[in-house]
Design an enzyme around this catalytic site. Structure first.
Site, PDB file in Angstrom:
ATOM      1  N   TYR A 146     -56.670 -86.038  28.967  1.00  0.00           N
ATOM      2  CA  TYR A 146     -58.073 -85.717  29.257  1.00  0.00           C
ATOM      3  C   TYR A 146     -58.642 -84.762  28.221  1.00  0.00           C
ATOM      4  O   TYR A 146     -57.897 -84.186  27.412  1.00  0.00           O
ATOM      5  CB  TYR A 146     -58.199 -85.122  30.664  1.00  0.00           C
ATOM      6  CG  TYR A 146     -57.734 -83.677  30.780  1.00  0.00           C
ATOM      7  CD1 TYR A 146     -56.372 -83.351  30.770  1.00  0.00           C
ATOM      8  CD2 TYR A 146     -58.650 -82.631  30.880  1.00  0.00           C
ATOM      9  CE1 TYR A 146     -55.949 -82.039  30.872  1.00  0.00           C
ATOM     10  CE2 TYR A 146     -58.237 -81.306  30.983  1.00  0.00           C
ATOM     11  CZ  TYR A 146     -56.891 -81.021  30.983  1.00  0.00           C
ATOM     12  OH  TYR A 146     -56.470 -79.716  31.075  1.00  0.00           O
TER      13      TYR A 146
ATOM     14  N   ARG B 197     -58.420 -84.336  19.068  1.00  0.00           N
ATOM     15  CA  ARG B 197     -57.305 -83.947  19.954  1.00  0.00           C
ATOM     16  C   ARG B 197     -57.026 -85.047  20.976  1.00  0.00           C
ATOM     17  O   ARG B 197     -55.866 -85.335  21.283  1.00  0.00           O
ATOM     18  CB  ARG B 197     -57.641 -82.621  20.656  1.00  0.00           C
ATOM     19  CG  ARG B 197     -56.453 -82.066  21.436  1.00  0.00           C
ATOM     20  CD  ARG B 197     -56.738 -80.690  21.976  1.00  0.00           C
ATOM     21  NE  ARG B 197     -57.811 -80.695  22.951  1.00  0.00           N
ATOM     22  CZ  ARG B 197     -58.393 -79.603  23.438  1.00  0.00           C
ATOM     23  NH1 ARG B 197     -58.014 -78.398  23.029  1.00  0.00           N
ATOM     24  NH2 ARG B 197     -59.364 -79.679  24.319  1.00  0.00           N
TER      25      ARG B 197
ATOM     26  N   ARG C  31     -46.119-100.183  40.622  1.00  0.00           N
ATOM     27  CA  ARG C  31     -45.421 -98.921  40.373  1.00  0.00           C
ATOM     28  C   ARG C  31     -44.011 -99.142  39.839  1.00  0.00           C
ATOM     29  O   ARG C  31     -43.161 -99.735  40.500  1.00  0.00           O
ATOM     30  CB  ARG C  31     -45.360 -98.077  41.659  1.00  0.00           C
ATOM     31  CG  ARG C  31     -44.823 -96.662  41.388  1.00  0.00           C
ATOM     32  CD  ARG C  31     -44.847 -95.774  42.625  1.00  0.00           C
ATOM     33  NE  ARG C  31     -44.368 -94.443  42.283  1.00  0.00           N
ATOM     34  CZ  ARG C  31     -43.076 -94.103  42.176  1.00  0.00           C
ATOM     35  NH1 ARG C  31     -42.139 -95.005  42.401  1.00  0.00           N
ATOM     36  NH2 ARG C  31     -42.733 -92.871  41.839  1.00  0.00           N
TER      37      ARG C  31
ATOM     38  N   HIS D  42     -41.565 -96.896  36.664  1.00  0.00           N
ATOM     39  CA  HIS D  42     -41.707 -95.752  35.755  1.00  0.00           C
ATOM     40  C   HIS D  42     -41.997 -96.151  34.304  1.00  0.00           C
ATOM     41  O   HIS D  42     -42.833 -95.559  33.651  1.00  0.00           O
ATOM     42  CB  HIS D  42     -40.465 -94.868  35.813  1.00  0.00           C
ATOM     43  CG  HIS D  42     -40.359 -94.088  37.089  1.00  0.00           C
ATOM     44  ND1 HIS D  42     -40.207 -94.693  38.309  1.00  0.00           N
ATOM     45  CD2 HIS D  42     -40.390 -92.761  37.320  1.00  0.00           C
ATOM     46  CE1 HIS D  42     -40.153 -93.770  39.264  1.00  0.00           C
ATOM     47  NE2 HIS D  42     -40.257 -92.585  38.677  1.00  0.00           N
TER      48      HIS D  42
ATOM     49  N   GLU E 246     -49.533 -69.263  26.787  1.00  0.00           N
ATOM     50  CA  GLU E 246     -50.988 -69.365  26.952  1.00  0.00           C
ATOM     51  C   GLU E 246     -51.338 -69.204  28.417  1.00  0.00           C
ATOM     52  O   GLU E 246     -50.451 -69.074  29.275  1.00  0.00           O
ATOM     53  CB  GLU E 246     -51.502 -70.710  26.424  1.00  0.00           C
ATOM     54  CG  GLU E 246     -50.917 -71.897  27.163  1.00  0.00           C
ATOM     55  CD  GLU E 246     -51.374 -73.253  26.622  1.00  0.00           C
ATOM     56  OE1 GLU E 246     -52.429 -73.361  26.008  1.00  0.00           O
ATOM     57  OE2 GLU E 246     -50.629 -74.232  26.870  1.00  0.00           O
TER      58      GLU E 246
HETATM   59  N1  PDD Z   1     -58.526 -76.405  29.518  1.00  0.00           N
HETATM   60  N2  PDD Z   1     -54.720 -74.198  27.065  1.00  0.00           N
HETATM   61  C1  PDD Z   1     -54.720 -75.006  28.150  1.00  0.00           C
HETATM   62  C2  PDD Z   1     -53.442 -75.211  28.893  1.00  0.00           C
HETATM   63  C3  PDD Z   1     -55.894 -75.649  28.541  1.00  0.00           C
HETATM   64  O1  PDD Z   1     -55.888 -76.471  29.615  1.00  0.00           O
HETATM   65  C4  PDD Z   1     -57.096 -75.418  27.816  1.00  0.00           C
HETATM   66  C5  PDD Z   1     -58.386 -76.089  28.183  1.00  0.00           C
HETATM   67  C6  PDD Z   1     -57.056 -74.550  26.711  1.00  0.00           C
HETATM   68  C7  PDD Z   1     -58.263 -74.273  25.863  1.00  0.00           C
HETATM   69  O2  PDD Z   1     -58.695 -75.418  25.174  1.00  0.00           O
HETATM   70  P1  PDD Z   1     -60.217 -75.608  24.713  1.00  0.00           P
HETATM   71  O3  PDD Z   1     -60.602 -74.376  24.003  1.00  0.00           O
HETATM   72  O4  PDD Z   1     -60.187 -76.792  23.832  1.00  0.00           O
HETATM   73  O5  PDD Z   1     -61.030 -75.820  25.987  1.00  0.00           O
HETATM   74  C8  PDD Z   1     -55.844 -73.976  26.360  1.00  0.00           C
HETATM   75  C9  PDD Z   1     -59.685 -77.145  29.999  1.00  0.00           C
HETATM   76  C10 PDD Z   1     -60.963 -76.391  29.816  1.00  0.00           C
HETATM   77  C11 PDD Z   1     -59.424 -77.585  31.430  1.00  0.00           C
HETATM   78  O6  PDD Z   1     -58.290 -77.966  31.691  1.00  0.00           O
HETATM   79  O7  PDD Z   1     -60.339 -77.584  32.252  1.00  0.00           O
END
Ligand code: PDD
Length: 290
Positions: free
Chosen positions: A33, A52, A100, A102, A180
């Site tokens: 996504y 990405r 279904r 895997h 993160e």
């Molecule tokens: N999340 N790290 C993780 C695990 C994320 O899910 C996201 C983004 C980011 C930051 O990515 P960006 O700057 O491209 O939004 C870092 C989105 C916003 C979400 O899952 O809703």
């Protein structure tokens, strides 16, 4: 205004849209996504988001459901149909519907879902009190660079944060290094005024906001270091913040029980946030939705 969503070639009222019960996204989290910010009807950093998405699809060997140019058109259409000025668009592509089993199905057509909703973006005058983050062990898989819809550890981490009155949870690996946030990238400013964020590897997502902030920081002559930092270092930092398309640049004023700086958003953080908000208002790097 009623929301409109897109699934596999058609637009539907959001309340009545659905995918098949044997969609592999639903059964196996076998999909990827993107979340893209819309500001003043501009799609913010569209190209890096689509790049990405391409990398995520390639990593999982999922085919593009349509040409990139057509996808851009559908995104614009969904934003128009939802009459969005400031908001987000959500794009999800799964391996599709199959009995279904895997392993990859011999034949399946990727499922493409696009939704959009309003989101208010702060401005330079918004009073920003900053956020609390908690720290939790990173229990995710080893390919966090892929923006997969398999987000259960992230969901649990975010809920743990909310249960403790925090906005985000910073995950740390076996060495105590921050990877993160559950949906954001993590940053800190050390006592020598080095702005630090983890380098890219398979432990974190390459955030598009992270790249934009790095670019802004470099242009502003800020000393930028891409390296992992420990939870202890973060707790001793002068300033800290996290970034994402939906949290923008959010100052961190508390990590677990430790107050960062004087408990208010730091000077450099506030300056970078202002620069980022100006960037969001500058059409240069963004794509106008017609
Ligand atoms: N999340 N790290 C993780 C695990 C994320 O899910 C996201 C983004 C980011 C930051 O990515 P960006 O700057 O491209 O939004 C870092 C989105 C916003 C979400 O899952 O809703």
């Amino acid at each position: 205004m009623s929301r409109v969503s897109y699934v596999n070639g058609r637009y539907y009222p959001h309340s009545r849209v659905s995918v098949h019960v044997e969609d592999r996204g639903y059964q196996f989290a076998d999909g990827v996504y993107e979340v893209i910010l819309i500001k003043n009807r501009y799609l913010v950093d569209e190209e890096p988001h689509l790049d990405r998405l391409n990398r995520s699809l390639q990593s999982l060997e999922i085919a593009w459901p349509m040409k990139q140019a057509s996808l851009k058109q559908v995104i614009k259409e969904i934003i128009n149909k939802n009459k969005l000025k400031d908001g987000i668009v959500y794009i999800q592509i799964t391996r599709g519907v199959a009995k279904r089993d895997h392993g990859f199905p011999k034949k399946s057509k990727p499922t493409l879902v696009i939704t959009a909703r309003p989101l208010s973006v702060p401005n330079l005058n918004t009073n920003n009190k900053g956020a609390k983050v908690i720290t939790i062990p990173d229990i995710r898989w080893r390919r966090c660079d892929i923006k997969s819809v398999s987000l259960l550890p992230n969901v649990l981490g975010k809920q743990a944060a909310r249960d403790q009155g925090a906005q985000e949870a910073w995950q740390f690996d076996e060495e105590g290094l921050v990877t993160e946030g559950t949906s954001t990238n993590a940053w800190m400013l050390d006592t020598d005024n080095n702005l630090i964020t983890r380098y890219l590897d398979e432990a974190i997502l390459s955030g598009v906001t992270r790249l934009t902030i790095m670019d802004i920081a470099r242009k502003e002559g800020i000393k930028l270091v891409e390296r992992p930092f420990t939870v202890d270092e973060a707790k001793k930092s002068k300033e800290a913040f996290f970034t994402s398309s939906t949290s923008f640049l959010t100052p961190v004023v508390q990590i677990d029980d430790v107050i960062i700086g004087n408990g208010a958003p730091g000077l450099l953080t506030t300056k970078l946030l202002a620069s980022y908000l100006r960037y969001l208002d500058s059409p240069k790097s963004n794509i106008l939705i017609n």
